[in-house]
Each structure stands twice: as C-alpha cells, then as structure tokens.
Scaffold this motif. Structure first.
Motif, PDB file in Angstrom:
ATOM      1  N   MET A  46      50.526 -55.554 -50.523  1.00 10.76           N
ATOM      2  CA  MET A  46      49.351 -55.455 -49.641  1.00 10.76           C
ATOM      3  C   MET A  46      48.086 -55.499 -50.496  1.00 10.76           C
ATOM      4  N   GLU A  74      45.363 -52.658 -50.075  1.00 11.96           N
ATOM      5  CA  GLU A  74      45.880 -51.302 -49.916  1.00 11.96           C
ATOM      6  C   GLU A  74      44.892 -50.270 -50.464  1.00 11.96           C
ATOM      7  N   ALA A  90      42.188 -55.453 -37.554  1.00 13.95           N
ATOM      8  CA  ALA A  90      43.645 -55.498 -37.606  1.00 13.95           C
ATOM      9  C   ALA A  90      44.132 -56.199 -38.869  1.00 13.95           C
ATOM     10  N   ASP A  91      43.426 -57.258 -39.279  1.00 12.23           N
ATOM     11  CA  ASP A  91      43.813 -57.990 -40.485  1.00 12.23           C
ATOM     12  C   ASP A  91      43.712 -57.112 -41.732  1.00 12.23           C
ATOM     13  N   ALA A 103      43.698 -53.822 -41.860  1.00 20.35           N
ATOM     14  CA  ALA A 103      44.677 -52.735 -41.773  1.00 20.35           C
ATOM     15  C   ALA A 103      46.085 -53.231 -42.065  1.00 20.35           C
ATOM     16  N   ALA A 104      46.412 -54.432 -41.611  1.00 21.86           N
ATOM     17  CA  ALA A 104      47.743 -54.991 -41.862  1.00 21.86           C
ATOM     18  C   ALA A 104      47.996 -55.208 -43.344  1.00 21.86           C
ATOM     19  N   ARG A 105      46.914 -55.268 -44.109  1.00 22.40           N
ATOM     20  CA  ARG A 105      47.023 -55.450 -45.552  1.00 22.40           C
ATOM     21  C   ARG A 105      46.784 -54.145 -46.302  1.00 22.40           C
ATOM     22  N   ILE A 118      45.836 -50.431 -33.890  1.00 19.77           N
ATOM     23  CA  ILE A 118      46.006 -50.577 -35.335  1.00 19.77           C
ATOM     24  C   ILE A 118      46.882 -49.462 -35.887  1.00 19.77           C
ATOM     25  N   ASN A 119      46.639 -48.235 -35.450  1.00 16.92           N
ATOM     26  CA  ASN A 119      47.424 -47.102 -35.947  1.00 16.92           C
ATOM     27  C   ASN A 119      48.879 -47.174 -35.493  1.00 16.92           C
ATOM     28  N   ASP A 160      50.534 -50.034 -35.192  1.00 14.99           N
ATOM     29  CA  ASP A 160      51.214 -51.100 -35.924  1.00 14.99           C
ATOM     30  C   ASP A 160      51.244 -50.873 -37.431  1.00 14.99           C
ATOM     31  N   GLY A 161      50.206 -50.177 -37.980  1.00 11.96           N
ATOM     32  CA  GLY A 161      50.158 -49.921 -39.414  1.00 11.96           C
ATOM     33  C   GLY A 161      50.108 -51.211 -40.221  1.00 11.96           C
ATOM     34  N   PRO A 162      50.289 -51.123 -41.545  1.00 11.41           N
ATOM     35  CA  PRO A 162      50.460 -49.893 -42.319  1.00 11.41           C
ATOM     36  C   PRO A 162      49.151 -49.160 -42.608  1.00 11.41           C
TER      37      PRO A 162
END
Length: 242
Positions: free
Chosen positions: A1, A4, A23-24, A26-28, A49-50, A52-54
């Motif tokens: 990620m 991160e 979302a992008d 957060a996904a990373r 977002i929370n 789906d994480g991470p």
C-alpha cells in the motif's frame, strides 16, 4: 500500500470525485479526513470507507464559503494529528449559464468566496500541519475554466472567475513553497463525467482525473509535477461537479 499511514485531507468529499479520491487514498492505506458542506454526506462517505478499509476516514462538515467553518475544520485536524501529508482542494460550488443574470447574487458570492477565499484560508490554516510533514503535497482540482483563453465550458462566468482565482493562488504558492519541499500540484480538467468509457473519443471521466492525482502524489520527492493540462474535443452538457 503505497500511501500507508499518510494523513490526507480532502474537501468536497461527500460525493462524486471527492468521495472517489477519499476511497482511493484509503484503499491504499491512508488515513483520510474528508469534509463536505453536507455533514450527512460526509458521514456516509466515511462510513463506507471504514467498512471497506484498509485505511480509515473521519468526516467533518466544512462550507468553504464560511470562513468560520474553514477555521473550525483546520482546528479540528490540528487536534487529531500533528502533521498533514496531503491536502486535496476539490470542493467547488458550480452553476451553469452563459449570462451573469442566469443565477442570483448569493450563488455568485458562494461560488467565488468558496473557491477563492475558502481555499486560500484553508491552505493558510493548514500550512503548519503541512510543514510538519516529511512529504507534503497540496493538490488543487481547478478546472479548465481556470485556463487563460478557455471558452468551452457551459459554466457560469462566476465559476470562471472563481477558478481563475484558484489558478493564481496555485501558481504563486508553487513558486514560494517549493523551497520548503511542499509540492503544489494543480489539475485543469475540462468538463468531465463521473462514469463513462475511457476511450479516445469519449469525455474525460472522474476515474481518470483521480488516477492523475494518485500518480502525482505517489512520485518521489525529486519530482515536482506542477500542472496537468488536458485536451478537450467538445463541451459536456452535463459536467461533473466536485
């Protein structure tokens, strides 16, 4: 990620392009502070977002046309983190119409004060957090309406005025903040759509705009990408809003 642990603030993140960017990131793996004029929309975006994480997200209400709200948002971030790695200035009120008389005065005031004054104040009040980061970026989704000689959008003249103000701010900040290692990255997309075919003859999509942001922020620190300029073959009758 690749992102991160990064701390990322995004305005206008309750829907559309802003929510996609939140979302992008957060996904990373980033921790995202998302704001919107509609507190419920911000909360819903953060909840998704929370789920789906991470990465994680926190929601805030912030109307960029209200200086007190801007200062409050900046103060809330300062209470939660000692630094900010990325600020994405995405929020912007929008209106269509070729004639100045097409919209009432309060809409004109909101468009210009939000994009111009609000963006300026937000960067000002978040600069201490950005300066505390080891890799600070300021990203501005300006619009082709901020380009000199651009006449292809159906946007109201006040939107053009607001985006030219943002462009002027971005230009001088890029020059003055670069010695500190703060990258100021500006995008000038034409009227674009949220979804659609990503082919040569189609209108630009929000997905492609977001990919440009992720690409620029992900570059090593010796790479200062100042601007993204886009070709446009035709105007969109239904442009995306921030």
């Amino acid at each position: 990620m690749i992102f991160e642990g990064l701390r990322v603030a995004i305005t206008g993140a309750g829907r559309d392009t802003g929510r996609l960017l939140a979302a992008d990131f957060a996904a990373r793996g980033a921790h995202v502070y998302l704001s919107a004029r509609d507190a419920d929309a911000a909360a819903t975006a953060a909840e998704l977002i929370n789920r789906d994480g991470p990465g994680r997200a926190e929601a805030f209400r912030c109307d960029l046309a209200d200086p007190d709200a801007v200062r409050g948002f900046a103060a809330a971030l300062a209470e939660r983190t000692g630094h900010l790695d990325v600020l994405v200035n995405n929020a912007a009120a929008y209106a269509k119409g070729p004639d100045l008389e097409d919209v009432p005065d309060d809409v004109i005031v909101s468009m210009i004060s939000g994009a111009a004054t609000g963006t300026t104040l937000l960067i000002k009040h978040l600069l201490p957090l950005l300066r505390a980061s080891a890799r600070p970026d300021v990203v501005n989704l300006i619009s082709g309406c901020g380009e000199i000689g651009h006449h292809r959008s159906t946007a109201h003249p006040a939107f053009y005025a607001a985006k030219h103000a943002q462009a002027g701010l971005a230009g001088i900040l890029s020059h003055r903040l670069r010695p500190e290692g703060i990258r100021v990255i500006s995008l000038y997309p034409p009227d674009f759509v949220q979804d659609g075919p990503r082919t040569a003859g189609a209108l630009l999509t929000a997905r492609s705009v977001a990919d440009c942001v992720l690409f620029a922020v992900g570059q090593p620190r010796d790479c200062f990408i100042r601007e993204f300029r886009f070709e446009q073959e035709r105007s969109s009758p239904t442009p995306a809003t921030a």
